[in-house]
Structures are given as C-alpha cells and as structure tokens.
Scaffold this active site. Structure first.
Site, PDB file in Angstrom:
ATOM      1  N   GLY A   1       0.791  -1.228   0.000  1.00  0.00           N
ATOM      2  CA  GLY A   1       0.000   0.000   0.000  1.00  0.00           C
ATOM      3  C   GLY A   1       0.816   1.265   0.000  1.00  0.00           C
ATOM      4  O   GLY A   1       1.605   1.520  -0.909  1.00  0.00           O
TER       5      GLY A   1
ATOM      6  N   LYS B   1       3.340 -10.655  -3.882  1.00  0.00           N
ATOM      7  CA  LYS B   1       4.194  -9.574  -3.396  1.00  0.00           C
ATOM      8  C   LYS B   1       5.606 -10.076  -3.100  1.00  0.00           C
ATOM      9  O   LYS B   1       6.591  -9.351  -3.311  1.00  0.00           O
ATOM     10  CB  LYS B   1       3.554  -8.943  -2.163  1.00  0.00           C
ATOM     11  CG  LYS B   1       2.209  -8.292  -2.466  1.00  0.00           C
ATOM     12  CD  LYS B   1       1.453  -7.924  -1.204  1.00  0.00           C
ATOM     13  CE  LYS B   1       0.080  -7.332  -1.534  1.00  0.00           C
ATOM     14  NZ  LYS B   1      -0.724  -7.043  -0.338  1.00  0.00           N
TER      15      LYS B   1
END
Length: 448
Positions: A135, A206
C-alpha cells in the site's frame, strides 16, 4: 514564466483506489504540476459501467468504456483494474504507443513481470508498481534506488493486512481462526471470499516482486513456496505466546549459500548462491520489530550488507494510502517524460536461481503429544541428533485425563536453524516413534 506542457493521464479502473487517484489529480492539479514539471490532465477513466456508484463525485464526462482508445491517446496510463486480462493487453498497448505505465496490479506483475519489463525497455518508457506491495509504504523504490549500491541479504515482510489482522485478533483475544476471520469480514478487511488472503496467494505475489527487486533477478509466482494461515489454531497461538513468540504470515526472500541448503538441490547460476522465496505462518520472538505490527498494518524488514537492518511500516491497503503510492510513481514517470530521459529500468544484473523449499534454512517449532514415561525425551533427542538437527528449547507440560486416569505430556520444541529438508525428515521420523501420540503443530521460526 515558461508555460508548462500538458501530459494526458488515462485511468483504468475506478474502484476505491482509482476514485481516490482521480480525486487527487483533479483537486491537487496545481501542486502536482509544480512537482512534475507538467500539467497532469486526467483525460478519461475507463470502467465497465459508467453509471455505477462511486465513492468520489467525479465528472461523468470523464468516464468511458473504450479503454483501448483511451490508452492509445495518453502520455501516462494508470492501471488499477486488477486481474490478468484485459489489464495485460492494455498495458502493453499503452507502452507500445509510448506511454509510461503505473500499475498496482500485483498479480499481473508477479505472473508476467518479465514480459512487461521487456516491452517497457523496448519502448523506452517507465513501468512502475509501488502500489502493488504494501500500500502506502514506500518499499519498492527504496529497494530499487536507495539500496542499489548495497547487497540485500534478506527481506521479511508482513504484506497482507487481512491475515495480520486475523492473527493479531487470535493473539490478543484468544479467538479461533473462524471467529477472527468473521470479524475481519465485518470490518471490511477481508473479502466475502477470503481465499487469496488467508491461503497466502496475495502475499506470494508480493514476495515474488520483492525478491525480483532485491536480488536483481526476475522471479515469478511459480518460484514462491506458499502456505496460508487457515490451519493455524488458537492452541498454536496460545502455545507460541506462552513460549514468547507471536505468529505472523511472512513473505520471505533471502540469499542462501548452496552449501547451507539441502544436499541434492540445483546449484545456483554462479555455483555459490540461490534465493529462497516463500510465504508461510512464522513464529517470531516478541521482541522482534515485526512482532509489534498490529491490526491490518504492513511492515517490511530488510537486511543489507552495509545498511544493516531497516524497517518500513505503514498502512498496507485502503483507497487513500494506496493512491498515495500510485501518485508517487506517477510524478516520477511524468518527470522522466519532462526531462526527456529513458524510462527507469528494472536492474536484472544477476541471474540467481530460486531454491526449492527443501533448501530453505530455518528453525522449527514442533508441538508433540507424547506418553508420560521414562526415556521419552532421550528417544526424541537421539532421533533429532541422528538427523543433524539441534534442539534449542524443549519444554514439557503434563496433562491428566480425569476419565481414564492417565497422564500424557505435551512437548514444545524449538530447533536451531537447519535445512528445511532435514527438519521435515526429522518430523516424519518423530511421527514413527511408539511414544508419540500425535504431532500437534509444526511451524517455522525466524528471528532466533
């Protein structure tokens, strides 16, 4: 005063993040122009349904269903649609038409990053995806740029807020997994179908991205070993807590000497090293910095030869935080256009192999239910020694069954670091001992 040029920005997708990006582009136009050196004009927003409700009130004239036409006429393209297609095709179209691309699409970058980077290199444009990992936390640019003169040896990351919230709830309240998941869904941290989060797939995407940037080698999702948290029980959490640990879902990418890895695995390209990339529930000592990451927050812990230990912490999801990461990439890409330089390329100077999970070097936490009789500890210790695995901590608790008037013992063992192959073989051998009633839990340990 020199008149600033105008760069057309095409936005693909207008969900929570996309709506916030559009708002920032409109509301902060003057500030962004001063930072980018050019006016960033939002030329259109491609969506499936132009009449769908949005979180942000945006001019209806901006919306279109013709994404292909929009990207062909843009200088900068922001892809926030998610999924593989049509996002992949639209990104490739944009780059072939000379547009720089900013994306938050972790699944696409993890699956097909090499193709996207090769196209960006050919077109001389910039491909950026800071928003794809953690984020709002600036982690990819620091790894790629700030640490480019160093050698990263290991990355440990809590990169999925949903699973961190669930495990934190289980740790702080004693809740069962199902109850903590339900709470996460009520608060909007977990989707109605939480599979991608709780089974570790989101974190694995990720992990592939972090490994690629950290070790200058293109790793894909297929290179990542993945275990989720759905099998973690309240008893596991309580036992870990009693032993001074906390359980986190970690994405781990680390460089290993093949001499430390399990025998028989493929040698690395340079004959000396390989990279272990994995996602799994992990015990951490409560004094470790990552153990203090609570709720839906993310954090990434980086170890480098010269910089030492670094930690990046912040909100890992949400419209506004993720939009912040998108805008950082957008300004960087706009500056590259204004200054006339080539797009900032991914550095893939090394070609180090991804090692299988059997080569990982870690410690194990093993819970055993055993018969309460003389010689049990000696049998177990001897078996561990035969497999070359050293015991660091062993604790025993006696349990009495009132109905049968019998006693059993619960053993909790933490090993020293060893290869995954040796540890797994040890656990299998332990299961065959007559004095073992059951193996109650097996979890990996880091930070000891």
């Amino acid at each position: 005063m020199t008149e600033l040029r105008t760069l057309k920005v095409a936005l693909l997708g207008c969900g929570n993040v996309g709506a916030q990006v559009a708002r920032i582009l409109i509301d902060d136009a003057d500030t962004l122009a001063s930072r980018a050196g050019a006016r960033l004009e939002l030329s259109g927003i491609a969506v499936r349904d132009v009449d769908a409700p949005r979180e942000v009130d945006l001019p209806r004239a901006l919306f279109t269903t013709d994404a292909e036409a929009l990207v062909k006429d843009a200088d900068l393209v922001i892809e926030l649609m998610g999924g593989i297609e049509p996002a992949r095709t639209l990104i490739l179209t944009a780059m072939r038409n000379g547009a720089c691309v900013v994306t938050g699409n972790k699944a696409l970058v993890a699956k097909d990053g090499p193709t996207l980077h090769e196209e960006a290199d050919r077109a001389g444009v910039q491909l950026s995806y800071e928003a794809a990992v953690a984020g709002a936390i600036p982690i990819l640019r620091p790894i790629r740029d700030s640490l480019s003169g160093d050698r990263i040896t290991r990355v440990l990351g809590i990169v999925n807020g949903t699973t961190n919230f669930i495990l934190d709830q289980m740790d702080s309240t004693g809740a069962q997994f199902a109850d903590a998941l339900a709470q996460a869904q009520r608060l909007g941290y977990a989707e109605a179908d939480p599979t991608a989060d709780v089974e570790g797939y989101d974190a694995a995407s990720k992990a592939a991205i972090l490994a690629s940037l950290s070790f200058h080698t293109r790793f894909s999702l297929d290179d990542v070993y993945c275990e989720g948290i759905s099998s973690v029980t309240a008893a596991d959490i309580a036992a870990a807590k009693d032993a001074g640990f906390v359980i986190k879902l970690l994405a781990i990418a680390e460089k290993l000497d093949t001499a430390d890895a399990a025998a028989g695995t493929d040698a690395a390209a340079d004959g000396n090293t390989g990279i272990s990339v994995r996602v799994h529930p992990t015990l951490l000592p409560r004094e470790h910095p990552l153990a203090a990451v609570h709720g839906a927050f993310n954090a990434v812990f980086v170890e480098a030869e010269n910089a030492g230990e670094l930690m990046f912490y912040g909100q890992g999801a949400g419209g506004k935080p993720t939009a912040s990461a998108v805008m950082g990439d957008l300004i960087s890409a706009a500056r590259s256009i204004v200054l006339g330089g080539p797009g900032r390329a991914e550095t893939t100077t090394g070609q180090v192999v991804a090692l299988p999970i059997s080569s990982a070097v870690t410690s194990y936490y093993i819970g055993l239910d055993v018969a309460d009789q003389p010689g049990v500890l000696a049998q177990i210790a001897r078996l561990f020694a035969e497999h070359g695995v050293s015991i660091e901590i062993m604790r025993q608790t006696i349990h009495r069954d009132a109905d049968s008037n019998t006693e059993s013992a619960e053993l909790r063992i933490v090993t020293h670091r060893a290869s995954e192959a040796a540890l797994a073989a040890t656990v299998e051998a332990v299961k065959g001992l007559d004095v073992i009633n059951s193996v109650t839990s097996v979890l990996r340990v880091e930070g000891v």
